[in-house]
Design an enzyme around this catalytic site. Structure first.
Site, PDB file in Angstrom:
ATOM      1  N   GLN A 178      20.853   4.975 -22.510  1.00 33.23           N
ATOM      2  CA  GLN A 178      21.982   5.905 -22.553  1.00 33.23           C
ATOM      3  C   GLN A 178      21.607   7.279 -23.078  1.00 33.23           C
ATOM      4  O   GLN A 178      22.469   8.012 -23.564  1.00 33.23           O
ATOM      5  CB  GLN A 178      23.107   5.293 -23.404  1.00 33.23           C
ATOM      6  CG  GLN A 178      23.601   3.951 -22.842  1.00 33.23           C
ATOM      7  CD  GLN A 178      24.825   3.407 -23.524  1.00 33.23           C
ATOM      8  OE1 GLN A 178      25.047   3.649 -24.700  1.00 33.23           O
ATOM      9  NE2 GLN A 178      25.635   2.651 -22.787  1.00 33.23           N
ATOM     10  N   ARG A 189      21.357   7.192 -27.816  1.00 31.04           N
ATOM     11  CA  ARG A 189      21.886   8.243 -26.946  1.00 31.04           C
ATOM     12  C   ARG A 189      21.123   9.561 -27.079  1.00 31.04           C
ATOM     13  O   ARG A 189      21.629  10.602 -26.663  1.00 31.04           O
ATOM     14  CB  ARG A 189      23.387   8.399 -27.190  1.00 31.04           C
ATOM     15  CG  ARG A 189      24.131   7.092 -26.900  1.00 31.04           C
ATOM     16  CD  ARG A 189      25.603   7.204 -26.714  1.00 31.04           C
ATOM     17  NE  ARG A 189      26.151   5.907 -26.366  1.00 31.04           N
ATOM     18  CZ  ARG A 189      26.629   5.012 -27.245  1.00 31.04           C
ATOM     19  NH1 ARG A 189      26.650   5.289 -28.534  1.00 31.04           N
ATOM     20  NH2 ARG A 189      27.078   3.850 -26.844  1.00 31.04           N
ATOM     21  N   GLY A 191      32.938   0.163 -36.037  1.00 28.96           N
ATOM     22  CA  GLY A 191      34.393  -0.006 -36.061  1.00 28.96           C
ATOM     23  C   GLY A 191      34.872  -1.420 -35.794  1.00 28.96           C
ATOM     24  O   GLY A 191      36.043  -1.721 -36.015  1.00 28.96           O
ATOM     25  N   TRP A 247      30.901   7.538 -33.866  1.00 24.92           N
ATOM     26  CA  TRP A 247      29.681   7.054 -33.217  1.00 24.92           C
ATOM     27  C   TRP A 247      29.185   7.876 -32.037  1.00 24.92           C
ATOM     28  O   TRP A 247      28.248   7.454 -31.359  1.00 24.92           O
ATOM     29  CB  TRP A 247      29.836   5.591 -32.840  1.00 24.92           C
ATOM     30  CG  TRP A 247      30.990   5.208 -31.959  1.00 24.92           C
ATOM     31  CD1 TRP A 247      32.263   4.903 -32.376  1.00 24.92           C
ATOM     32  CD2 TRP A 247      30.987   5.003 -30.538  1.00 24.92           C
ATOM     33  NE1 TRP A 247      33.044   4.548 -31.295  1.00 24.92           N
ATOM     34  CE2 TRP A 247      32.293   4.591 -30.161  1.00 24.92           C
ATOM     35  CE3 TRP A 247      30.014   5.118 -29.539  1.00 24.92           C
ATOM     36  CZ2 TRP A 247      32.645   4.305 -28.841  1.00 24.92           C
ATOM     37  CZ3 TRP A 247      30.365   4.832 -28.228  1.00 24.92           C
ATOM     38  CH2 TRP A 247      31.665   4.430 -27.893  1.00 24.92           C
ATOM     39  N   ASP A 281      42.261  -0.460 -29.556  1.00 24.59           N
ATOM     40  CA  ASP A 281      40.821  -0.180 -29.592  1.00 24.59           C
ATOM     41  C   ASP A 281      40.475   1.047 -28.753  1.00 24.59           C
ATOM     42  O   ASP A 281      39.435   1.102 -28.107  1.00 24.59           O
ATOM     43  CB  ASP A 281      39.995  -1.400 -29.143  1.00 24.59           C
ATOM     44  CG  ASP A 281      38.495  -1.161 -29.312  1.00 24.59           C
ATOM     45  OD1 ASP A 281      38.118  -0.411 -30.233  1.00 24.59           O
ATOM     46  OD2 ASP A 281      37.703  -1.706 -28.514  1.00 24.59           O
TER      47      ASP A 281
END
Lengths: 570, 195
Positions: free
Chosen positions: A81, A130, A191, A240, A300
């Site tokens: 990613q 990332r 989370g 995040w 969520d």
């Protein structure tokens, strides 16, 4: 003897190729504030988060001649990613399992490789990374298990290591750091494990912590009145994804994720700053402003992506704006006020959303349909599902078209019923077990993944690309050549579209599904498009669920990371 | 290359080509330092008891009667009966016990089962996440990260999801109504990865 001689020759050749890489150009505040078109110095290309390249050698007229010029196997599986970060001939890519590779961006020769060594017992909900950030002569990368590491850009040697997050309580890191005025800014994940989120900055030279700002206020701090009792201690609000930065006002915009546990009735109140964008002082990390996209989150729906910094027109006025296609399914137009506060301008759904009953036109605060709020012992269905109208993949803004491009997912919904779960440090603590996460698709749905193009001034959708056989998990790259590049589908394709019309102009079948952001750069007069293929993590999990729901849906996309680099055929 | 927990801090892990060659030579000649494991970190062995790792009975011996017939399972840690030490110093020691119809177990599975109770490592083979959930429709153990499912009747083989291999079984017997370990895990614990 012959073997030894050959080895020596190979070794000499390799050293020669490594030496052929030019001197490393130090990265400065000025360069980051105004990156050269031929480089890709940060995750989204510029501080404003546009994912836009000013290069136009590859354009709508010739993109049909785009061909791979070299590829590179990363040796890793799981979800890739990270975008290639390019600085004058050096390219840095990261992979799952805490790996960083430096390559010659022209030839694909490996310069060095760093392999972080995590604890054996670390478990990874999202085994991914990332990307890196750059400053001076160093490369910064966050380790899954919670360390921030500074590497020498030319050699890959460790300059310093600082522990940011405590993996034993479920804190971990996946985002690319953000470099701001000599500090390296990071945020934590976790989370789903009952963490208390935070964003922190470290001195780029030494690794010393400069500031740390919790995304949930402690008792007595502004916003603490939106929490009951001790709920704030495990209230989630992970941070995040990488933020964006306003150089003019020295303000960092950073996104905040879902509240924990997932069910709002277990933590009554608005729960600031969950599902919000924070405006932070670039020097101190002090909270200057915020905007909460939805209060008392029960779906969520992380709002972890920072909005793009884009100026737009409204009622004859130019607004110093923020634009964000939110996970909750609404597209938000916001205003950057000089004092750091964030003003509300407009919001409208960009996918089917059945939770919001209304939005206050002044404040942007939604009201909810009560039967669409899942609770403890109360099952409720809602659209879109917890993966939202879009998840973390980046939208893009093209100043030449005045449009933003959203990798969206529509026609999927979820249902949840909460229970009280015993808290165990480091373990899943959302109030619902994985097998009980409800995921559905609309029966009559003709498509799922999309690219949407919106005119930022008119506030209207201009064109849409629909995928009938896949969700879209790909970040968008748009260019001055009038192009939109996007992967994200489970069929392993990488595609180019006309940024004005959405017409598909080019495609290629790659090695795996593409869920990493593409980047563009130029060396010796040649423009390149580069992207890592490597399917995994959430798209893979969701694909398994879809295969159970939709007859004929492919159960799996092959794993394994490969960097693809394209240029025009000569 | 001789990695131990203590070496992780400040690990100079960048590997250039020359370093790779030199490093390999050094590693061949040097034995890794083995740190003495704490008493609560050792792996389970024959004679250990199992105790609840959470819930109202945390720390108490796991009895067959505690387990609902047909699932879901309950989490437990092994305990050294001589010292009373619960082996919770390593999360890789956590197991999940499920009570099933003994007749439904495969022959291989039954060898390590007692009164229909099977005990498996609660650590997923994919990314080492806890396997602490239960699918009531499929009657499978489920990983709490990526939803991989394991059939507890058949050596916890993978029946869904990205996990590459089954969970290790911990063989047990029943003595006085409680579970007692009869041997070590019959396979590897945790994920296979470089870092």
């Amino acid at each position: 003897m012959i073997m030894i001689q050959r080895s020596l020759l190979v070794a000499a050749a390799l050293l020669a190729s490594a030496a052929s890489v030019q001197a490393y150009t130090p990265v400065t505040d000025a360069r980051l504030a105004n990156p050269e078109p031929h480089n890709w110095l940060m995750t989204r290309g510029n501080y404003k988060g546009w994912s836009y390249s000013p290069l136009d050698q590859i354009n709508v007229n010739n993109v049909k001649n785009l061909v791979p010029v070299w590829t590179f196997a990363t040796g890793k599986r799981s979800g890739h990613q990270s975008p290639p970060i390019v600085n004058d001939g050096y390219m840095f890519i990261t992979q799952p399992d805490n790996q960083v590779i430096a390559l010659d961006a022209r030839t694909g020769e490996e310069i060095w490789r760093f392999q972080g060594q995590g604890p054996e017992e670390f478990s990874a909900l999202h085994n991914t990374n990332r990307g890196v950030s750059l400053y001076d002569d160093k490369v910064y990368v966050a380790m899954l298990y919670g360390d921030l590491v500074a590497l020498d850009a030319k050699t890959g040697k460790v300059v310093w290591t600082t522990t940011v997050a405590n993996w034993k309580v479920g804190e971990y890191m996946t985002m690319a750091p953000l470099t701001v005025k000599g500090k390296i800014v990071v945020g934590i994940s976790g989370g789903e494990f009952g963490v208390r989120g935070f964003i922190a900055a470290y001195d780029a030279k030494t690794g010393q912590q400069a500031w740390k700002t919790y995304t949930i206020p402690a008792p007595g701090e502004p916003g603490s009145e939106t929490w009951r009792g001790d709920d704030w201690k495990r209230g989630g609000a992970a941070a995040w994804m990488t933020g964006n930065y306003d150089v003019e006002t020295n303000t960092i915009y950073w996104g905040v994720g879902n509240a924990s546990p997932w069910f709002g009735d277990q933590r009554p109140g608005d729960n600031l700053y969950t599902a919000s964008t924070l405006a932070l002082d670039g020097d101190t990390g002090k909270i200057k402003g915020h905007f909460q996209y939805h209060w008392n989150d029960s779906w969520d729906w992380d709002e972890m992506n920072a909005p793009m910094l884009v100026d737009f027109q409204r009622d004859g006025r130019t607004i110093r704006g923020l634009i964000k296609p939110s996970r909750n399914g609404y597209l938000h137009w916001l205003e950057r006020l000089q004092n750091g506060a964030i003003g509300f301008v407009d919001a409208k759904p960009y996918v089917y959303q059945d939770v919001f009953a209304s939005i206050d036109p002044k404040t942007g605060r939604p009201t909810y349909h009560p039967d669409k709020i899942p609770g403890t012992g109360k099952k409720a269905s809602f659209c879109p599902s917890l993966w939202g109208g879009k998840d973390w993949p980046f939208e893009a803004y093209n100043p030449k078209t005045g449009m933003i491009y959203i990798p969206a997912n529509d026609n999927h919904c979820g249902f949840l019923e909460g229970k009280v779960q015993e808290y165990v440090a480091g373990k899943w603590w959302t109030g619902v077990d994985i097998p009980d996460i409800g995921f559905t698709v609309k029966k009559d749905a003709k498509s799922f993944g999309e690219i949407q193009a919106w005119d930022i001034n008119a506030g209207k959708k201009v064109w849409t690309v629909l995928y009938s056989n896949s969700m879209n998990w790909g970040s968008i790259l748009t260019t001055a050549g009038g192009l939109v590049f996007n992967g994200g589908t489970q069929d392993r394709m990488f595609r180019a579209y006309d940024a004005r019309t959405g017409e598909q102009l080019w495609q290629i079948k790659t090695s795996s599904g593409i869920i990493a952001p593409p980047a563009s750069y130029m060396i010796d007069g040649v423009q390149y498009i580069a992207v890592q293929a490597g399917w995994g993590v959430d798209p893979q999990f969701q694909q398994g669920l879809l295969a159970n729901l939709i007859p004929g849906w492919p159960k799996a996309t092959t794993e394994g990371g490969v960097l693809w680099v394209f240029a025009l055929q000569r | 290359m001789g990695e131990t927990q203590g070496e992780r801090e400040g690990c100079g892990c960048a590997v250039g080509r020359r370093e790779l060659v030199l490093g390999a030579a050094v590693a061949l000649g040097a034995l890794p330092a083995v740190a003495a494991a704490a008493a609560n970190e050792r792996r389970p062995k024959a004679g250990d008891l199992l105790v609840h790792s959470m819930g109202p009975k945390k720390g108490q011996p796991l009895a067959v009667e505690d387990l609902p017939p047909g699932g879901p399972g309950l989490l437990a840690f092994p305990m050294d009966p001589a010292t009373g030490t619960v082996l919770d110093g390593s999360r890789f020691n956590e197991v999940i016990a499920v009570r099933l119809d003994a007749a439904a177990l495969s022959e291989e599975t039954r060898k390590g089962a007692a009164d229909g109770v099977v005990v498996y490592s609660a650590i997923c083979s994919h990314e080492a996440c806890p396997v602490n959930m239960w699918n009531d429709h499929e009657h499978t153990l489920v990983c709490s990260c990526h939803g991989s499912m394991f059939d507890p009747r058949a050596k916890a083989k993978v029946v869904f999801g990205p996990a590459p291999r089954r969970l290790a079984q911990l063989p047990v017997k029943v003595e006085g109504g409680v579970l007692v370990v009869t041997g070590p895990f019959d396979g590897r614990i945790g994920a296979v990865r470089a870092a």
